[in-house]
Design a protein around this motif. Structure first.
Motif, PDB file in Angstrom:
ATOM      1  N   THR A  14       1.013  -1.196  -0.181  1.00 38.64           N
ATOM      2  CA  THR A  14       0.096  -0.007  -0.052  1.00 38.64           C
ATOM      3  C   THR A  14       0.932   1.087  -0.052  1.00 38.64           C
ATOM      4  OG1 THR A  14      -1.831  -1.254   1.235  1.00 38.64           O
ATOM      5  CG2 THR A  14      -1.857   1.254   1.229  1.00 38.64           C
ATOM      6  N   ILE A  15       0.705   2.145  -0.999  1.00 37.07           N
ATOM      7  CA  ILE A  15       1.575   3.487  -0.883  1.00 37.07           C
ATOM      8  C   ILE A  15       0.452   4.435  -0.296  1.00 37.07           C
ATOM      9  CG2 ILE A  15       0.587   3.772  -3.273  1.00 37.07           C
ATOM     10  CD1 ILE A  15       3.244   4.773  -3.802  1.00 37.07           C
ATOM     11  N   LYS A  18      12.697   2.370  -4.584  1.00 37.94           N
ATOM     12  CA  LYS A  18      12.860   3.327  -5.633  1.00 37.94           C
ATOM     13  C   LYS A  18      11.542   4.286  -5.318  1.00 37.94           C
ATOM     14  CE  LYS A  18      14.396   1.573 -10.097  1.00 37.94           C
ATOM     15  NZ  LYS A  18      14.070   1.524 -11.478  1.00 37.94           N
ATOM     16  N   VAL A  19      10.647   4.031  -4.719  1.00 40.48           N
ATOM     17  CA  VAL A  19       9.880   4.790  -4.438  1.00 40.48           C
ATOM     18  C   VAL A  19       9.676   5.399  -2.907  1.00 40.48           C
ATOM     19  CG1 VAL A  19       7.964   4.351  -6.038  1.00 40.48           C
ATOM     20  CG2 VAL A  19       8.163   2.828  -3.912  1.00 40.48           C
ATOM     21  N   ALA A  20      10.732   4.973  -2.211  1.00 39.63           N
ATOM     22  CA  ALA A  20      10.684   5.415  -0.711  1.00 39.63           C
ATOM     23  C   ALA A  20      10.747   7.027  -0.449  1.00 39.63           C
ATOM     24  CB  ALA A  20      11.775   4.717  -0.192  1.00 39.63           C
ATOM     25  N   ASP A  21      11.421   7.642  -1.343  1.00 36.53           N
ATOM     26  CA  ASP A  21      11.583   9.105  -1.051  1.00 36.53           C
ATOM     27  C   ASP A  21      10.147   9.897  -1.970  1.00 36.53           C
ATOM     28  OD1 ASP A  21      12.297   8.379  -3.299  1.00 36.53           O
ATOM     29  OD2 ASP A  21      13.657   9.855  -3.665  1.00 36.53           O
ATOM     30  N   LEU A  22       9.404   9.083  -2.460  1.00 39.11           N
ATOM     31  CA  LEU A  22       8.314   9.559  -3.260  1.00 39.11           C
ATOM     32  C   LEU A  22       7.158   9.612  -2.302  1.00 39.11           C
ATOM     33  CD1 LEU A  22       7.584  10.886  -6.177  1.00 39.11           C
ATOM     34  CD2 LEU A  22       6.572   8.482  -6.574  1.00 39.11           C
ATOM     35  N   ALA A  23       6.839   8.439  -1.620  1.00 39.89           N
ATOM     36  CA  ALA A  23       5.880   8.220  -0.745  1.00 39.89           C
ATOM     37  C   ALA A  23       6.018   7.077   0.188  1.00 39.89           C
ATOM     38  CB  ALA A  23       4.524   7.747  -1.710  1.00 39.89           C
ATOM     39  N   GLU A  24       5.133   7.028   1.114  1.00 38.53           N
ATOM     40  CA  GLU A  24       5.087   6.062   2.220  1.00 38.53           C
ATOM     41  C   GLU A  24       4.596   4.834   1.753  1.00 38.53           C
ATOM     42  OE1 GLU A  24       3.122   5.535   6.691  1.00 38.53           O
ATOM     43  OE2 GLU A  24       2.897   7.326   5.813  1.00 38.53           O
ATOM     44  N   ILE A  25       5.420   3.548   2.314  1.00 35.85           N
ATOM     45  CA  ILE A  25       4.841   2.176   1.539  1.00 35.85           C
ATOM     46  C   ILE A  25       4.573   1.459   2.939  1.00 35.85           C
ATOM     47  CG2 ILE A  25       5.548   0.329   0.452  1.00 35.85           C
ATOM     48  CD1 ILE A  25       5.850   2.615  -1.311  1.00 35.85           C
ATOM     49  N   ALA A  26       3.477   0.795   2.707  1.00 42.92           N
ATOM     50  CA  ALA A  26       3.276  -0.137   3.796  1.00 42.92           C
ATOM     51  C   ALA A  26       3.177  -1.691   3.342  1.00 42.92           C
ATOM     52  CB  ALA A  26       1.886   0.104   4.551  1.00 42.92           C
ATOM     53  N   PHE A  27       3.520  -2.635   3.897  1.00 43.04           N
ATOM     54  CA  PHE A  27       3.386  -3.916   3.462  1.00 43.04           C
ATOM     55  C   PHE A  27       1.952  -4.500   3.777  1.00 43.04           C
ATOM     56  CE2 PHE A  27       7.877  -3.747   4.385  1.00 43.04           C
ATOM     57  CZ  PHE A  27       8.596  -4.237   3.065  1.00 43.04           C
ATOM     58  N   GLY A  28       1.496  -5.185   2.811  1.00 49.26           N
ATOM     59  CA  GLY A  28      -0.193  -6.069   3.043  1.00 49.26           C
ATOM     60  C   GLY A  28       0.236  -7.373   3.574  1.00 49.26           C
ATOM     61  N   PRO A  29      -0.746  -7.965   4.091  1.00 45.56           N
ATOM     62  CA  PRO A  29      -0.527  -9.321   4.354  1.00 45.56           C
ATOM     63  C   PRO A  29      -0.082 -10.195   3.330  1.00 45.56           C
ATOM     64  CG  PRO A  29      -2.877  -8.896   4.451  1.00 45.56           C
ATOM     65  CD  PRO A  29      -1.893  -7.706   4.256  1.00 45.56           C
ATOM     66  N   ALA A  30      -0.456 -10.010   2.104  1.00 49.29           N
ATOM     67  CA  ALA A  30       0.086 -10.793   0.773  1.00 49.29           C
ATOM     68  C   ALA A  30       1.728 -10.809   0.750  1.00 49.29           C
ATOM     69  CB  ALA A  30      -0.720 -10.313  -0.426  1.00 49.29           C
ATOM     70  N   PHE A  31       2.372  -9.544   1.273  1.00 52.03           N
ATOM     71  CA  PHE A  31       3.748  -9.673   1.031  1.00 52.03           C
ATOM     72  C   PHE A  31       4.380 -10.624   1.773  1.00 52.03           C
ATOM     73  CE2 PHE A  31       7.761  -8.261   2.146  1.00 52.03           C
ATOM     74  CZ  PHE A  31       8.385  -8.047   1.111  1.00 52.03           C
ATOM     75  N   TRP A  32       3.985 -10.713   3.160  1.00 55.27           N
ATOM     76  CA  TRP A  32       4.424 -11.860   3.949  1.00 55.27           C
ATOM     77  C   TRP A  32       4.280 -13.217   3.621  1.00 55.27           C
ATOM     78  CZ3 TRP A  32       8.216  -9.548   6.136  1.00 55.27           C
ATOM     79  CH2 TRP A  32       8.019  -7.980   6.399  1.00 55.27           C
ATOM     80  N   MET A  33       2.927 -13.247   3.019  1.00 57.49           N
ATOM     81  CA  MET A  33       2.604 -14.960   2.511  1.00 57.49           C
ATOM     82  C   MET A  33       3.787 -15.292   1.366  1.00 57.49           C
ATOM     83  SD  MET A  33      -1.510 -14.960   2.586  1.00 57.49           S
ATOM     84  CE  MET A  33      -2.289 -14.581   3.973  1.00 57.49           C
ATOM     85  N   PHE A  34       3.932 -14.093   0.465  1.00 55.97           N
ATOM     86  CA  PHE A  34       4.804 -14.219  -0.649  1.00 55.97           C
ATOM     87  C   PHE A  34       6.040 -14.671  -0.394  1.00 55.97           C
ATOM     88  CE2 PHE A  34       5.746 -13.661  -4.889  1.00 55.97           C
ATOM     89  CZ  PHE A  34       4.597 -14.267  -5.686  1.00 55.97           C
ATOM     90  N   ALA A  35       6.697 -14.080   0.711  1.00 58.59           N
ATOM     91  CA  ALA A  35       8.034 -14.149   1.223  1.00 58.59           C
ATOM     92  C   ALA A  35       8.204 -15.533   1.691  1.00 58.59           C
ATOM     93  CB  ALA A  35       8.402 -13.152   2.173  1.00 58.59           C
ATOM     94  N   LEU A  36       7.102 -16.097   2.375  1.00 57.89           N
ATOM     95  CA  LEU A  36       7.179 -17.494   2.987  1.00 57.89           C
ATOM     96  C   LEU A  36       7.101 -18.345   2.016  1.00 57.89           C
ATOM     97  CD1 LEU A  36       7.369 -18.948   5.681  1.00 57.89           C
ATOM     98  CD2 LEU A  36       4.793 -18.985   5.557  1.00 57.89           C
ATOM     99  N   LEU A  37       6.091 -18.102   0.999  1.00 60.88           N
ATOM    100  CA  LEU A  37       5.959 -19.079  -0.190  1.00 60.88           C
ATOM    101  C   LEU A  37       7.237 -19.156  -1.029  1.00 60.88           C
ATOM    102  CD1 LEU A  37       3.205 -19.869  -1.653  1.00 60.88           C
ATOM    103  CD2 LEU A  37       3.627 -17.797  -3.138  1.00 60.88           C
ATOM    104  N   THR A  38       7.910 -18.209  -1.269  1.00 57.78           N
ATOM    105  CA  THR A  38       9.331 -18.146  -1.961  1.00 57.78           C
ATOM    106  C   THR A  38      10.256 -19.334  -1.156  1.00 57.78           C
ATOM    107  OG1 THR A  38       8.982 -16.208  -2.372  1.00 57.78           O
ATOM    108  CG2 THR A  38      11.207 -16.912  -2.575  1.00 57.78           C
ATOM    109  N   LEU A  39      10.355 -19.176   0.189  1.00 61.69           N
ATOM    110  CA  LEU A  39      11.281 -20.263   0.858  1.00 61.69           C
ATOM    111  C   LEU A  39      10.700 -21.569   0.614  1.00 61.69           C
ATOM    112  CD1 LEU A  39      11.773 -18.415   4.240  1.00 61.69           C
ATOM    113  CD2 LEU A  39      13.228 -18.586   2.266  1.00 61.69           C
TER     114      LEU A  39
END
Lengths: 216, 228
Positions: B91-92, B183-204
């Protein structure tokens, strides 16, 4: 007889299945275990390598000339190419990311083109040395090839994420498609390479020991 | 000394050397898929691996209860993928405006006009191929683990699953997220959604699953099941 040049399936009059490892008499055309097409050495392998290689190289040119990202903000619209984007990142004190982008989308693709060409040429001129090093190079090229796709994914993520109406929005440029095509073509080029050919001319022109001598 | 590289590796390998080869008896031989060296199969013990003495490719590496573990991981991957697809990914927020992106919207990012093909390719690489691979592996391994033999399409399914392996790019997408964030860190504030963590686990999980698959062992098992 030297122990350093071990008996290969071809020298033994056999053909190995590259999919499941099973060994068959050399005239067998289809693996009886997994159904794969069998060929001791694929004579058209190098043609396919060069064809995909050329396609990848051709696609890599527009990937660098056209913009990868188009960023629209309230005041301006900026277009950034791959190298331009990395330079901009470096100027914004994000040197680490700039280096990642440069390595992933310039150094790795260019290195990959050179490595595949080198491997194919070494098979053409029947190189008889450095097989271990060439094999290592091939493994690296095969492993690393997929990672170049990271740039395309970054563009996709940014485009999906940065849609803040008039405030700021990001759109993909034509280079994204060209770069993706280039990565896919070079992956196919590396996959077409029959790595067994790297080892075929070890020991140089001297005649190889015949099967009967080695097998007894 | 039969093997000039033996001192460099502690793990046992299939010994090469003199062998009598009759063209009719080849079922106890294995050829290295990378460099064509011929070996007589000496199945390594569980947990050991047999490497090619010349190019060091792993030829055989049987794992204890591999089928069960592959099935468990496949189910976990499937559940996490459904979760990762249905929740927002990132989320941005900037100046009071916010926008959430899901994996589908990332895949569909190129959907405008000429980018349609690219959009479809990205969808394949990060969703369809990884999920398709998991489904194919379940189709192969569930009957195998239950001793139900093999189905009519099992061999084709496993072949396809192995072919898909280099084109399954979920883990590359996950790293791509990290780069995009900076890349967008200085443009806006970013928040991780739950899907991001699921995806990280998925990768492992996908990486763990790939390390369990020993092609030779599986083809051998499929062959024996088909004959039985």
């Amino acid at each position: 007889m030297s122990e350093a040049t071990p008996l290969t399936a071809r020298e033994a009059g056999l053909v190995g299945c590259r999919r499941c490892g099973r060994v068959w008499p050399i005239e067998t055309e289809e693996c009886g275990r997994c159904g794969a097409h069998l060929q001791s050495r694929d004579p058209r392998s190098l043609s396919r390598v060069w064809a995909w290689w050329a396609a990848g190289l051709i696609a890599y040119v527009p990937a660098n000339l056209y913009p990868m990202l188009v960023t629209s903000t309230l005041v301006e619209e900026t277009q950034a190419t791959i190298v331009g984007g990395a330079v901009e990142l470096a100027q914004h004190d994000a040197l680490g990311v700039a280096i990642i982008v440069l390595v992933a989308s310039v150094l790795i693709p260019v290195g990959k083109f050179m490595a595949i060409a080198f491997l194919a040429l070494s098979v053409h001129r029947q190189a008889d040395t450095g097989a271990h090093a060439r094999h290592k190079l091939y493994e690296i090229v095969e492993y690393i090839g997929r990672w170049s796709m990271i740039d395309v994914f970054v563009v996709a993520i940014l485009t999906a994420l940065v849609q803040l109406n008039a405030l700021a929005s990001i759109h993909p440029g034509p280079a994204a498609a060209a770069f993706a095509a280039s990565v896919v073509f070079t992956m196919l080029s590396a996959q077409s390479f029959d790595s067994r050919m790297i080892w075929d001319h070890l020991g140089g022109p001297r005649p190889r020991p015949r099967l009967e001598e080695r097998a007894t | 000394m039969a093997n000039p590289f033996r001192h460099r590796y502690k793990r046992p390998r299939i010994p090469w050397g003199k062998m009598d080869i009759s063209a009719t008896q080849t079922d106890d031989l294995i050829a290295c898929p990378n460099c064509d060296v011929l070996y007589r199969i000496k199945a390594p013990a569980r947990g050991e691996r047999a490497r090619c003495g010349r190019c060091h490719e792993v030829l055989i590496t049987p794992r204890l209860g591999a089928e069960g573990r592959i099935i468990a991981l496949a189910l976990a991957v499937l559940i996490l993928t459904i979760g990762a697809l249905s929740f927002p990914f990132l989320t941005i927020r900037a100046a009071g405006v916010s926008h959430s992106a899901s994996i589908f919207s990332a895949a569909a990012a190129f959907s405008g006009g000429p980018f349609f093909l690219l959009s479809f390719a990205v969808l394949c690489l990060i969703v369809l191929v990884p999920v398709g691979r998991v489904l194919l592996l379940l189709y192969v391994f569930v009957p195998l683990a239950r001793g139900r033999g093999v189905g009519p399409l099992t061999k084709q399914a496993f072949t396809l699953a192995e072919r898909m392996r280099p084109w399954s790019m979920a883990e590359i997408f996950a790293i791509g997220c990290a780069v995009a964030l900076v890349k967008v860190a200085d443009l806006a504030e970013i928040a991780f959604g739950p899907a991001f963590w699921m995806f990280a686990l998925l990768t492992l999980l996908v990486v763990a699953q790939d390390s369990l698959i020993c092609r030779w062992t599986i083809w051998d098992a499929l062959d024996k099941e088909a004959e039985a």
